[in-house]
Design a protein around this motif. Structure first.
Motif, PDB file in Angstrom:
ATOM      1  N   LYS A   1       0.828  -1.203   0.000  1.00  0.00           N
ATOM      2  CA  LYS A   1       0.000   0.000   0.000  1.00  0.00           C
ATOM      3  C   LYS A   1       0.867   1.260   0.000  1.00  0.00           C
ATOM      4  O   LYS A   1       0.603   2.211  -0.745  1.00  0.00           O
ATOM      5  CB  LYS A   1      -0.926   0.000   1.229  1.00  0.00           C
ATOM      6  N   ALA A   2       1.920   1.255   0.809  1.00  0.00           N
ATOM      7  CA  ALA A   2       2.825   2.408   0.842  1.00  0.00           C
ATOM      8  C   ALA A   2       3.447   2.636  -0.533  1.00  0.00           C
ATOM      9  O   ALA A   2       3.517   3.773  -1.012  1.00  0.00           O
ATOM     10  CB  ALA A   2       3.908   2.204   1.898  1.00  0.00           C
ATOM     11  N   CYS A   3       3.887   1.569  -1.171  1.00  0.00           N
ATOM     12  CA  CYS A   3       4.485   1.699  -2.501  1.00  0.00           C
ATOM     13  C   CYS A   3       3.459   2.177  -3.522  1.00  0.00           C
ATOM     14  O   CYS A   3       3.777   3.007  -4.382  1.00  0.00           O
ATOM     15  CB  CYS A   3       5.097   0.366  -2.931  1.00  0.00           C
ATOM     16  N   LEU A   4       2.234   1.678  -3.435  1.00  0.00           N
ATOM     17  CA  LEU A   4       1.178   2.117  -4.353  1.00  0.00           C
ATOM     18  C   LEU A   4       0.859   3.596  -4.180  1.00  0.00           C
ATOM     19  O   LEU A   4       0.450   4.258  -5.142  1.00  0.00           O
ATOM     20  CB  LEU A   4      -0.094   1.297  -4.141  1.00  0.00           C
ATOM     21  N   ASP A   5       1.051   4.127  -3.001  1.00  0.00           N
ATOM     22  CA  ASP A   5       0.801   5.548  -2.764  1.00  0.00           C
ATOM     23  C   ASP A   5       1.801   6.439  -3.499  1.00  0.00           C
ATOM     24  O   ASP A   5       1.549   7.632  -3.681  1.00  0.00           O
ATOM     25  CB  ASP A   5       0.838   5.868  -1.265  1.00  0.00           C
TER      26      ASP A   5
ATOM     27  N   GLN B   1       3.905   2.682  -9.110  1.00  0.00           N
ATOM     28  CA  GLN B   1       3.111   1.644  -9.747  1.00  0.00           C
ATOM     29  C   GLN B   1       3.830   0.300  -9.641  1.00  0.00           C
ATOM     30  O   GLN B   1       5.049   0.225  -9.709  1.00  0.00           O
ATOM     31  CB  GLN B   1       2.843   1.989 -11.204  1.00  0.00           C
ATOM     32  N   ARG B   2       3.017  -0.729  -9.467  1.00  0.00           N
ATOM     33  CA  ARG B   2       3.542  -2.093  -9.377  1.00  0.00           C
ATOM     34  C   ARG B   2       3.946  -2.543 -10.777  1.00  0.00           C
ATOM     35  O   ARG B   2       3.177  -2.422 -11.720  1.00  0.00           O
ATOM     36  CB  ARG B   2       2.469  -3.025  -8.819  1.00  0.00           C
ATOM     37  N   VAL B   3       5.174  -3.063 -10.898  1.00  0.00           N
ATOM     38  CA  VAL B   3       5.633  -3.598 -12.179  1.00  0.00           C
ATOM     39  C   VAL B   3       5.902  -5.103 -12.101  1.00  0.00           C
ATOM     40  O   VAL B   3       6.004  -5.761 -13.130  1.00  0.00           O
ATOM     41  CB  VAL B   3       6.876  -2.841 -12.714  1.00  0.00           C
ATOM     42  N   GLN B   4       6.035  -5.629 -10.916  1.00  0.00           N
ATOM     43  CA  GLN B   4       6.121  -7.058 -10.634  1.00  0.00           C
ATOM     44  C   GLN B   4       5.474  -7.239  -9.270  1.00  0.00           C
ATOM     45  O   GLN B   4       5.160  -6.262  -8.594  1.00  0.00           O
ATOM     46  CB  GLN B   4       7.582  -7.539 -10.600  1.00  0.00           C
ATOM     47  N   ASN B   5       5.298  -8.471  -8.827  1.00  0.00           N
ATOM     48  CA  ASN B   5       4.592  -8.699  -7.568  1.00  0.00           C
ATOM     49  C   ASN B   5       5.136  -7.869  -6.409  1.00  0.00           C
ATOM     50  O   ASN B   5       4.382  -7.259  -5.671  1.00  0.00           O
ATOM     51  CB  ASN B   5       4.604 -10.175  -7.187  1.00  0.00           C
ATOM     52  N   SER B   6       6.416  -7.853  -6.216  1.00  0.00           N
ATOM     53  CA  SER B   6       7.017  -7.120  -5.100  1.00  0.00           C
ATOM     54  C   SER B   6       8.003  -6.071  -5.587  1.00  0.00           C
ATOM     55  O   SER B   6       9.008  -5.790  -4.934  1.00  0.00           O
ATOM     56  CB  SER B   6       7.713  -8.096  -4.148  1.00  0.00           C
ATOM     57  N   VAL B   7       7.698  -5.467  -6.742  1.00  0.00           N
ATOM     58  CA  VAL B   7       8.582  -4.458  -7.331  1.00  0.00           C
ATOM     59  C   VAL B   7       7.727  -3.287  -7.803  1.00  0.00           C
ATOM     60  O   VAL B   7       6.735  -3.477  -8.510  1.00  0.00           O
ATOM     61  CB  VAL B   7       9.386  -5.027  -8.511  1.00  0.00           C
ATOM     62  N   PHE B   8       8.138  -2.079  -7.402  1.00  0.00           N
ATOM     63  CA  PHE B   8       7.414  -0.866  -7.762  1.00  0.00           C
ATOM     64  C   PHE B   8       8.359   0.150  -8.371  1.00  0.00           C
ATOM     65  O   PHE B   8       9.501   0.292  -7.934  1.00  0.00           O
ATOM     66  CB  PHE B   8       6.771  -0.241  -6.523  1.00  0.00           C
ATOM     67  N   GLU B   9       7.871   0.867  -9.382  1.00  0.00           N
ATOM     68  CA  GLU B   9       8.559   2.040  -9.904  1.00  0.00           C
ATOM     69  C   GLU B   9       7.916   3.256  -9.260  1.00  0.00           C
ATOM     70  O   GLU B   9       6.706   3.453  -9.363  1.00  0.00           O
ATOM     71  CB  GLU B   9       8.395   2.137 -11.424  1.00  0.00           C
TER      72      GLU B   9
END
Length: 97
Positions: free
Chosen positions: A25-29, A32-40
């Motif tokens: 949730k913190a990363c989504l804030d 964007q999710r690019v893999q299951n546990s990876v965010f840009e």
């Protein structure tokens, strides 16, 4: 600047499962999710400080891990995507949250 955030959260118990949801949730804030546990995450320096502090407060470093890759502001041309699940361009596409 573009920061790639990856994480591995232990989910062997309910507390770990809750941490996993909170980290995602913190990363989504911020990105964007690019893999299951990876965010840009395309963030300004002050946003990066807040995101990093938030993530550090959520994980249990005895069981979980975070990795941050700093691609900077000149990240175009450093990312190649092949295959399904294309992702929107963080700067050009409109994200509805």
């Amino acid at each position: 600047m573009l920061v790639l955030v990856s994480y591995d959260v232990s989910t062997i118990d309910k507390r770990g499962q809750a941490r996993l949801r909170k980290v995602a949730k913190a990363c989504l804030d911020y990105g964007q999710r690019v893999q299951n546990s990876v965010f840009e995450c395309l963030v300004e320096p002050d946003q990066w400080v807040r995101l990093r502090e938030r993530l550090l407060s959520l994980i249990d470093p005895e069981y979980d891990s975070l990795r941050f890759y700093f691609l900077g502001s000149k990240y175009r041309g450093k990312i190649e995507h092949i295959g399904a699940k294309g992702v929107p361009d963080l700067e050009r596409d409109t994200l509805i949250i």
